[in-house]
Design an enzyme around this catalytic site. Structure first.
Site, short mmCIF file in Angstrom:
data_model
loop_
_atom_site.label_atom_id
_atom_site.label_comp_id
_atom_site.label_asym_id
_atom_site.label_seq_id
_atom_site.Cartn_x
_atom_site.Cartn_y
_atom_site.Cartn_z
N ILE A 1 42.27 46.56 50.20
CA ILE A 1 41.39 47.73 50.29
C ILE A 1 40.31 47.48 51.33
O ILE A 1 39.70 46.40 51.37
CB ILE A 1 40.76 48.05 48.92
N GLY B 1 45.13 44.99 47.49
CA GLY B 1 45.74 46.31 47.35
C GLY B 1 47.17 46.36 47.84
O GLY B 1 47.94 47.21 47.40
N ASP C 1 49.21 45.67 44.92
CA ASP C 1 49.29 46.88 44.10
C ASP C 1 50.42 47.77 44.61
O ASP C 1 51.21 48.31 43.82
CB ASP C 1 47.98 47.67 44.16
N GLU D 1 41.62 39.83 44.44
CA GLU D 1 40.43 40.48 43.86
C GLU D 1 39.49 39.50 43.17
O GLU D 1 38.26 39.69 43.21
CB GLU D 1 40.88 41.56 42.87
N ASP E 1 42.45 46.45 39.70
CA ASP E 1 42.49 47.62 38.83
C ASP E 1 43.41 48.74 39.30
O ASP E 1 43.34 49.86 38.80
CB ASP E 1 41.08 48.18 38.62
#
Length: 273
Positions: free
Chosen positions: A68, A123, A126, A146, A154
């Site tokens: 991210i 990310g 993810d 993270e 998350d």
């Protein structure tokens, strides 16, 4: 469709395989606020395109995804004039919105196959953990980063990764944030195959996608749907679900065409979705 952070290519124009590229190479394809708006829109457009049967997700430039974007993260977690309760409620809605963009991969009927090269961090994990099939090149490396940023991942890694690599491996990766090579990713089941170079990766994944695209589209989307649903069911519940699914979907012409093609020793020709 024109996007700031993505590029869609379909060659030839009516090919059943569509390439969806992360297209922000100057930032190593970091996921910014534009991405989280554009990505689900792109997947929806491809899902609704009757000419598309398989989607290949990859990244332009030297890396798949560096995670991210820091500016995006700062804007979400920045100070607010709201009271503590309202600030928390707003932050929860923002996180849920980001989660929805990643979950759009699973909500897409068409299989999403990801080709990973270079960095796949935060990310990026993810993203790939939500994909249906994962492949990488030898230069690829992975990190659930993270924890090093003072965050709890998350956007889906902690929910999806244990089902892919096993709980023990997922815990170790998430708590240490350490780097995993492409070879180790294959060993723990994060990817299905490692290719020597980015070119071999792209060619190999394309060949795999072409093989799937030649199969019954009804069978392909049904298999994805049943696998995803059965993941959260008992065996008995999963069997009941697939019986209900096939009691409807077996009425398509794909089964008849498959049988006739085998009997006549020819390639089957299936209708578009």
């Amino acid at each position: 469709m024109n996007f700031k952070t993505l590029k869609i290519t379909q060659k030839p124009p009516n090919s059943p395989i569509c390439h969806l590229n992360l297209n922000n190479p100057t930032l190593k394809n970091a996921l910014n606020s534009d991405f989280f708006i554009e990505f689900p829109k792109a997947l929806t457009s491809l899902d609704q395109n009757p000419n598309v049967r398989i989607i290949i997700l990859s990244g332009n430039g030297d890396h798949f995804c560096s995670g991210i974007d820091i500016k995006t993260l700062s804007s979400i977690t920045g100070t607010t004039s709201l009271d503590r309760g309202r600030a928390g409620e707003l932050l929860r809605r923002q996180i849920k919105g980001l989660q929805s963009a990643i979950t759009a991969i699973e909500q897409c009927r068409k299989p999403v196959v990801v080709a990973i090269h270079g960095a796949c961090i935060g990310g990026g994990i993810d993203l790939v953990s939500a994909c249906d099939m994962r492949y990488c090149s030898e230069d690829a490396f992975f990190s659930v980063k993270e924890v090093d940023l003072g965050l709890t991942a998350d956007l889906g890694t902690l929910q999806r990764l244990p089902r892919i690599v096993g709980y023990g491996n997922a815990v170790e990766l998430a708590l240490t944030g350490r780097r995993v090579s492409g070879g180790e990713a294959k060993e723990i089941g994060l990817v299905s195959r490692v290719f020597k170079s980015k070119k071999e990766l792209n060619d190999g994944v394309r060949a795999i996608a072409e093989g799937m695209a030649a199969k019954s589209p009804m069978a392909i989307i049904g298999t994805k749907e049943v696998l995803l649903r059965s993941r959260d069911m008992s065996v008995d519940q999963g069997l009941d679900y697939v019986a209900t699914w096939n009691s409807s979907m077996l009425l398509s012409d794909d089964l008849t065409e498959s049988i006739m093609a085998q009997m006549q020793k020819r390639k089957p020709v299936f209708a578009k979705l």
